[in-house]
Design a protein around this motif. Sequence first.
Motif, short mmCIF file in Angstrom:
data_model
loop_
_atom_site.label_atom_id
_atom_site.label_comp_id
_atom_site.label_asym_id
_atom_site.label_seq_id
_atom_site.Cartn_x
_atom_site.Cartn_y
_atom_site.Cartn_z
N LEU A 174 0.91 -1.26 -0.16
CA LEU A 174 -0.08 0.04 -0.07
C LEU A 174 0.85 1.15 0.07
CD1 LEU A 174 -2.84 1.60 0.67
CD2 LEU A 174 -1.98 1.38 3.18
N ARG A 175 1.68 1.30 0.79
CA ARG A 175 2.71 2.44 1.10
C ARG A 175 3.65 2.87 -0.16
NH1 ARG A 175 4.31 1.07 7.37
NH2 ARG A 175 2.14 2.06 8.28
N ARG A 176 3.62 1.81 -0.88
CA ARG A 176 4.40 2.03 -2.29
C ARG A 176 3.73 2.96 -3.36
NH1 ARG A 176 6.53 -4.08 -3.26
NH2 ARG A 176 7.77 -4.25 -1.35
N PRO A 196 4.61 6.70 -7.56
CA PRO A 196 3.29 6.53 -6.74
C PRO A 196 2.26 7.31 -7.39
CG PRO A 196 4.55 8.39 -5.83
CD PRO A 196 5.43 7.66 -6.93
N ASP A 197 1.00 6.68 -7.21
CA ASP A 197 -0.52 7.25 -7.45
C ASP A 197 -0.72 8.27 -6.64
OD1 ASP A 197 -0.97 4.94 -9.22
OD2 ASP A 197 -1.39 3.97 -7.31
N ILE A 198 0.16 8.75 -5.77
CA ILE A 198 -0.37 9.74 -4.66
C ILE A 198 0.76 10.41 -4.21
CG2 ILE A 198 -1.52 10.46 -2.63
CD1 ILE A 198 -3.19 7.60 -3.03
N ILE A 199 1.17 11.62 -4.18
CA ILE A 199 2.13 12.41 -3.15
C ILE A 199 1.51 13.11 -2.20
CG2 ILE A 199 3.83 14.49 -3.19
CD1 ILE A 199 4.96 11.90 -4.63
N MET A 200 2.07 12.73 -0.95
CA MET A 200 1.26 13.26 0.39
C MET A 200 2.45 14.14 0.97
SD MET A 200 -0.51 11.16 3.08
CE MET A 200 0.88 10.30 3.98
#
Length: 226
Positions: free
Chosen positions: A77-79, A156-160
């Motif tokens: 998930l975290r990847r 990643p799909d998302i950058i947080m």
Amino acid sequence: MIKFDNVSKIYNEHAVALEGVSLEIQPGEFVSIVGQSGAGKSTLLKMLIAEEKPSAGRVFLDSIDVHQIPLAKLSILRRRIGTVFQDFRLLAERTAHENVAFAMEVAAATNEEIERDVPKVLELVGLKDKAGNFPRELSGGEKQRVALARALAHRPDIIMADEPTGNLDPLNTWDIIRLLMKINDLGTTVILATHDREIINTIERRVVSLDRGRVVRDEARGRYIL
């Protein structure tokens, strides 16, 4: 893509970090989470990568309940989520290239993938010529760009980004914001937590305002109003 369903985080009766937060973020959005220190911004982000567990409610990523994923599978998930922090968190004794490469090694990338992709992401953040420099040889803005390259390395799909400009001067602050917007334009979902009023009022993207752990405003082209 992301859904917070009536999420609360209560440490004790005197420490309520989040209370009844419901929020959805669609693929490809750029969303700023704003609020004063202690409003719950960091706690909300930590929920998404399961660093914090809700006292009530659920957090979903693509219909998967994040907090029901077995610990052994959390790394998968975290990847999908690249994280950038205010304090850079670079490895002091590794060069810019090696810091990015290490993140890829942890994600089980092959040597061939590392040698192919690290120069690409360093070039994307404007640091191709700094690949051999150690963190002590970089400015604050350059360190944050290395941190951003590291977050991008496994696509990643998302950058947080949690207060990524908090330690930067105005010039470097806008370099990082422009990079985040460029990354978003390329299709990556970006979630930015900040209390920088000027940034929010200039970029004119979606703004979710938190106050004492509650969502008090959610606007498509928002401003910093608390």
